[in-house]
Design a protein around this motif. Structure first.
Motif, PDB file in Angstrom:
ATOM      1  N   UNK A   1      62.302  53.350  95.015  1.00 39.48           N
ATOM      2  CA  UNK A   1      62.390  52.348  93.955  1.00 39.48           C
ATOM      3  C   UNK A   1      61.015  51.735  93.748  1.00 39.48           C
ATOM      4  N   UNK A   2      60.856  51.153  92.568  1.00 40.76           N
ATOM      5  CA  UNK A   2      59.628  50.441  92.262  1.00 40.76           C
ATOM      6  C   UNK A   2      60.000  49.213  91.444  1.00 40.76           C
ATOM      7  N   UNK A   3      59.400  48.109  91.799  1.00 37.79           N
ATOM      8  CA  UNK A   3      59.733  46.860  91.137  1.00 37.79           C
ATOM      9  C   UNK A   3      59.191  46.820  89.714  1.00 37.79           C
ATOM     10  N   UNK A   4      59.641  45.828  88.971  1.00 33.46           N
ATOM     11  CA  UNK A   4      59.209  45.715  87.590  1.00 33.46           C
ATOM     12  C   UNK A   4      57.695  45.614  87.493  1.00 33.46           C
TER      13      UNK A   4
ATOM     14  N   UNK B   1      72.953  47.774  91.213  1.00 35.80           N
ATOM     15  CA  UNK B   1      71.950  46.974  90.512  1.00 35.80           C
ATOM     16  C   UNK B   1      71.449  47.640  89.245  1.00 35.80           C
ATOM     17  N   UNK B   2      71.742  48.923  89.095  1.00 34.22           N
ATOM     18  CA  UNK B   2      71.166  49.697  88.002  1.00 34.22           C
ATOM     19  C   UNK B   2      72.132  49.851  86.845  1.00 34.22           C
ATOM     20  N   UNK B   3      71.585  49.736  85.662  1.00 33.72           N
ATOM     21  CA  UNK B   3      72.407  49.698  84.448  1.00 33.72           C
ATOM     22  C   UNK B   3      72.448  51.028  83.705  1.00 33.72           C
ATOM     23  N   UNK B   4      71.334  51.684  83.624  1.00 39.52           N
ATOM     24  CA  UNK B   4      71.244  52.899  82.817  1.00 39.52           C
ATOM     25  C   UNK B   4      70.737  54.046  83.678  1.00 39.52           C
ATOM     26  N   UNK B   5      71.322  55.224  83.456  1.00 42.56           N
ATOM     27  CA  UNK B   5      71.023  56.391  84.275  1.00 42.56           C
ATOM     28  C   UNK B   5      70.660  57.580  83.392  1.00 42.56           C
ATOM     29  N   UNK B   6      69.788  58.413  83.924  1.00 41.54           N
ATOM     30  CA  UNK B   6      69.472  59.668  83.261  1.00 41.54           C
ATOM     31  C   UNK B   6      70.524  60.722  83.573  1.00 41.54           C
ATOM     32  N   UNK B   7      70.334  61.882  82.993  1.00 35.56           N
ATOM     33  CA  UNK B   7      71.329  62.954  83.142  1.00 35.56           C
ATOM     34  C   UNK B   7      71.082  63.785  84.396  1.00 35.56           C
ATOM     35  N   UNK B   8      69.930  63.622  84.996  1.00 34.32           N
ATOM     36  CA  UNK B   8      69.627  64.332  86.232  1.00 34.32           C
ATOM     37  C   UNK B   8      68.807  65.591  86.005  1.00 34.32           C
TER      38      UNK B   8
ATOM     39  N   UNK C   1      60.535  60.505  84.419  1.00 31.19           N
ATOM     40  CA  UNK C   1      61.676  59.816  83.808  1.00 31.19           C
ATOM     41  C   UNK C   1      61.129  59.037  82.632  1.00 31.19           C
ATOM     42  N   UNK C   2      61.549  59.406  81.448  1.00 29.60           N
ATOM     43  CA  UNK C   2      60.954  58.816  80.258  1.00 29.60           C
ATOM     44  C   UNK C   2      62.017  58.226  79.352  1.00 29.60           C
ATOM     45  N   UNK C   3      61.577  57.245  78.586  1.00 33.25           N
ATOM     46  CA  UNK C   3      62.423  56.686  77.549  1.00 33.25           C
ATOM     47  C   UNK C   3      61.533  56.408  76.348  1.00 33.25           C
ATOM     48  N   UNK C   4      62.140  55.946  75.272  1.00 30.89           N
ATOM     49  CA  UNK C   4      61.357  55.650  74.088  1.00 30.89           C
ATOM     50  C   UNK C   4      61.816  54.345  73.489  1.00 30.89           C
ATOM     51  N   UNK C   5      60.883  53.691  72.846  1.00 32.02           N
ATOM     52  CA  UNK C   5      61.226  52.479  72.132  1.00 32.02           C
ATOM     53  C   UNK C   5      61.713  51.345  73.005  1.00 32.02           C
ATOM     54  N   UNK C   6      61.123  51.206  74.173  1.00 30.83           N
ATOM     55  CA  UNK C   6      61.592  50.158  75.062  1.00 30.83           C
ATOM     56  C   UNK C   6      60.430  49.500  75.790  1.00 30.83           C
ATOM     57  N   UNK C   7      60.604  48.247  76.140  1.00 25.92           N
ATOM     58  CA  UNK C   7      59.612  47.543  76.935  1.00 25.92           C
ATOM     59  C   UNK C   7      59.803  47.944  78.396  1.00 25.92           C
ATOM     60  N   UNK C   8      59.145  49.019  78.754  1.00 21.32           N
ATOM     61  CA  UNK C   8      59.365  49.636  80.058  1.00 21.32           C
ATOM     62  C   UNK C   8      59.040  48.685  81.198  1.00 21.32           C
ATOM     63  N   UNK C   9      58.109  47.807  80.985  1.00 25.75           N
ATOM     64  CA  UNK C   9      57.719  46.911  82.079  1.00 25.75           C
ATOM     65  C   UNK C   9      58.734  45.793  82.310  1.00 25.75           C
ATOM     66  N   UNK C  10      59.836  45.808  81.587  1.00 27.48           N
ATOM     67  CA  UNK C  10      60.917  44.855  81.818  1.00 27.48           C
ATOM     68  C   UNK C  10      61.900  45.326  82.883  1.00 27.48           C
ATOM     69  N   UNK C  11      61.751  46.566  83.339  1.00 30.31           N
ATOM     70  CA  UNK C  11      62.783  47.163  84.174  1.00 30.31           C
ATOM     71  C   UNK C  11      62.290  47.548  85.562  1.00 30.31           C
ATOM     72  N   UNK C  12      63.143  47.304  86.550  1.00 34.09           N
ATOM     73  CA  UNK C  12      62.949  47.939  87.846  1.00 34.09           C
ATOM     74  C   UNK C  12      63.501  49.364  87.756  1.00 34.09           C
TER      75      UNK C  12
ATOM     76  N   UNK D   1      67.441  52.557  85.681  1.00 33.77           N
ATOM     77  CA  UNK D   1      66.721  51.307  85.460  1.00 33.77           C
ATOM     78  C   UNK D   1      67.674  50.128  85.563  1.00 33.77           C
ATOM     79  N   UNK D   2      67.099  49.021  86.010  1.00 32.84           N
ATOM     80  CA  UNK D   2      67.838  47.774  86.052  1.00 32.84           C
ATOM     81  C   UNK D   2      67.219  46.805  85.060  1.00 32.84           C
ATOM     82  N   UNK D   3      68.056  46.245  84.236  1.00 38.06           N
ATOM     83  CA  UNK D   3      67.573  45.293  83.231  1.00 38.06           C
ATOM     84  C   UNK D   3      67.621  43.856  83.733  1.00 38.06           C
ATOM     85  N   UNK D   4      68.269  43.645  84.876  1.00 36.37           N
ATOM     86  CA  UNK D   4      68.436  42.283  85.375  1.00 36.37           C
ATOM     87  C   UNK D   4      67.814  42.047  86.737  1.00 36.37           C
ATOM     88  N   UNK D   5      67.590  43.107  87.488  1.00 38.13           N
ATOM     89  CA  UNK D   5      66.998  42.973  88.809  1.00 38.13           C
ATOM     90  C   UNK D   5      65.557  43.436  88.734  1.00 38.13           C
TER      91      UNK D   5
END
Length: 125
Positions: A50-53, A111-118, A22-33, A98-102
């Motif tokens: 799941x894995x914590x921040x 708890x999760x804000x953004x989802x991949x397409x699967x 599961x990949x993203x770009x241009x983001x502070x990945x360690x900010x997210x659970x 990913x969760x930006x707040x938890x």
């Protein structure tokens, strides 16, 4: 909104292995659970792992415990789900989220804000 892209799914025989990414770009990945979920045809989506921040806490559904391993590489903004000893009942579309707040580790979907397409995983002989 964070764009997440899953990869690594496919067709595998029972007892085989796959590694999902599961990949993203241009983001502070360690900010997210991060969580992995799956949905089989005709069934509700369920939390898999799941894995914590910080990466210090990891949890697994009972059905995959001992067979699946979640990990994260913050430098690559990527999370992984290593799936071993796959069974036909593991067949499903797998999603990362990913969760930006938890910052802990939970498979509660709300708890999760953004989802991949699967990505499709099919375990069959």
């Amino acid at each position: 909104q964070l764009q997440l892209v899953e990869s690594g799914g496919g067709l595998v025989q029972p007892g085989g292995s796959l590694r999902l990414a599961c990949a993203t770009s241009g983001s502070a990945w360690d900010n997210y659970a991060i969580g992995w979920f799956r949905q089989a045809p005709g069934k509700e989506r369920e939390g898999v792992s799941c894995i914590s921040r910080s990466g210090a806490t990891r949890n697994y559904a009972d059905s995959v415990k001992g067979r699946f391993t979640i990990s994260r590489d913050n430098a690559k903004s990527t999370a992984y789900l290593q799936m071993n000893t796959l069974k036909p009942e593991d067949s499903a579309v797998y999603y990362c989220a990913v969760s930006r707040t938890y910052f802990g580790c939970s498979v509660a979907e709300n708890l999760y804000d953004d989802w991949g397409q699967g990505t499709q995983v099919t375990v069959s002989s």
